[in-house]
Design an enzyme around this catalytic site. Structure first.
Site, PDB file in Angstrom:
ATOM      1  N   CYS A  76      -6.933  37.894   0.579  1.00 36.60           N
ATOM      2  CA  CYS A  76      -7.425  39.088  -0.267  1.00 36.60           C
ATOM      3  C   CYS A  76      -6.510  38.961  -1.576  1.00 36.60           C
ATOM      4  O   CYS A  76      -5.344  38.737  -1.697  1.00 36.60           O
ATOM      5  CB  CYS A  76      -7.226  40.341   0.212  1.00 36.60           C
ATOM      6  SG  CYS A  76      -7.552  41.917  -1.019  1.00 36.60           S
ATOM      7  N   CYS A 206     -13.002  42.837  -6.730  1.00 38.55           N
ATOM      8  CA  CYS A 206     -12.508  41.968  -5.733  1.00 38.55           C
ATOM      9  C   CYS A 206     -11.991  40.723  -6.248  1.00 38.55           C
ATOM     10  O   CYS A 206     -12.521  40.125  -7.147  1.00 38.55           O
ATOM     11  CB  CYS A 206     -13.899  41.437  -4.934  1.00 38.55           C
ATOM     12  SG  CYS A 206     -13.643  40.479  -3.559  1.00 38.55           S
TER      13      CYS A 206
END
Length: 265
Positions: A76, A206
Site C-alpha cells: 500500500c 490510493c
C-alpha cells in the site's frame, strides 16, 4: 477475542485511512480477522485497511497489511508513508528507513508531516485491457505498482466507478480480485485520480494508483516524469519517476488522526 482491549492508531495518508496496530507482542487474532472487525465504517473504527507492525529495528520496519474486507494486500503506497511515521514514533529513527510489506520493499526518504517513499518503478503487465461500458469500448494498460491497476482516461467527471469496475470484471473475470481500477482525468491544469480498490471499494486516495497513473503520463516507459495528482480527498500526491527506468518516489501528507482502544467483545 472476548474481553480483550486492543489499542490502535487511526492514521491517514492523503485521505487513505488505516487502523495501525503494534503487533510485536502478538495480536489477539489474525490481521485478517481484526480487519473485518475494525475496518467497517459506521459500526466500528472504519478504515480502508489494517496495518500490523510485526518487527521494528532502528532502520527497518516489517508489517502485515490487509484490505478492509480481510483480503490480503501485498503493498500500500499511502500505507507505507503512514508506516514511516509510526515507525519513527516506535523508535525507528534512521533514514532511509526500509519498510517491508508482504509483497514489496520500499524506503522512506523523508519522514515528517509530509512523507516521501522510494519504490520500485511501476511497469506494464498488459498493454491494453479492453471492455464494454455504457455503449462504448474502454481500454487502458494494466500496470503493476506493487498492486496491479487498470488505468483509464476519464474525459469528464461523472463515470460511476464501482459500476465501471463491475463491467471490467464481467468482461475479464480473471482480473476479479486481482486488480484495482484507476481513473485519470485532466481539468483546468489539474490531474485528478480516482481508484476502486479490491477489498475496499472507491477510496479517497490510493498511493499505488497514483504511481500507476504517473507511468501512463511518462513520455516512454523508462522516461522521467514528475506529476502532482489530486485524489478525491483534495490532498495532493507527488510522484517522480527517475529517468532510465529508475525507481519511483511518492510524497504527500501522512498523519495521525487519533489514538484509541476498543473492546473486542
Amino acid at each position: 477475542m472476548a474481553g480483550t482491549t486492543l489499542r490502535f492508531w487511526k492514521m491517514a495518508g492523503a485521505g487513505n485511512d488505516f487502523v495501525v496496530l503494534d503487533a510485536r507482542g502478538g495480536l489477539p487474532a489474525s490481521p485478517e480477522d481484526l480487519a473485518r472487525r475494525l475496518c467497517p465504517r459506521r459500526v466500528s473504527v472504519g478504515a480502508d485497511g489494517l496495518i500490523a507492525v510485526r518487527r521494528l529495528e532502528r532502520d527497518r520496519v516489517e508489517v502485515d497489511f490487509v484490505n478492509a474486507d480481510g483480503s490480503p494486500a501485498g503493498f500500500c503506497g499511502n500505507g507505507s508513508r503512514c508506516v514511516a511515521r509510526i515507525g519513527r514514533l516506535l523508535g525507528a529513527d534512521a533514514l532511509p528507513l526500509t519498510i517491508v510489506f508482504p509483497g514489496l520493499v520500499v524506503r522512506a526518504l523523508r519522514v515528517a508531516d509530509d512523507v516521501e517513499i522510494e519504490a520500485p518503478r511501476p511497469f506494464v503487465v498488459e498493454p491494453r485491457v479492453a471492455f464494454p461500458f455504457a455503449g462504448a469500448e474502454l481500454a487502458g494498460p494494466r500496470i503493476s505498482a506493487g498492486v496491479e491497476h487498470v488505468v483509464l482516461r476519464e474525459p469528464e467527471r461523472g463515470w460511476d466507478l464501482p459500476r465501471l469496475a463491475a463491467a471490467l470484471f464481467d468482461a475479464r473475470p480473471d482480473l476479479r480480485g486481482q486488480v484495482n481500477v484507476t481513473l485519470l482525468r485532466e481539468a483546468r491544469g489539474t490531474l485528478h485520480v480516482r481508484t476502486f480498490e479490491r477489498g475496499v471499494g472507491e477510496t479517497l486516495a490510493c498511493g499505488s494508483g497514483a504511481l500507476a497513473a504517473a507511468l501512463t503520463l511518462a513520455p516512454a516507459p523508462d522516461a522521467a516524469a514528475d506529476v502532482v495528482l489530486m485524489p478525491p480527498a483534495e490532498t495532493p500526491l507527488r510522484v517522480s519517476l527517475e529517468g532510465g527506468g529508475g525507481p519511483a518516489r511518492l510524497a504527500g501528507e501522512a498523519r495521525f488522526v487519533y489514538r484509541g482502544e476498543i473492546d473486542l467483545d
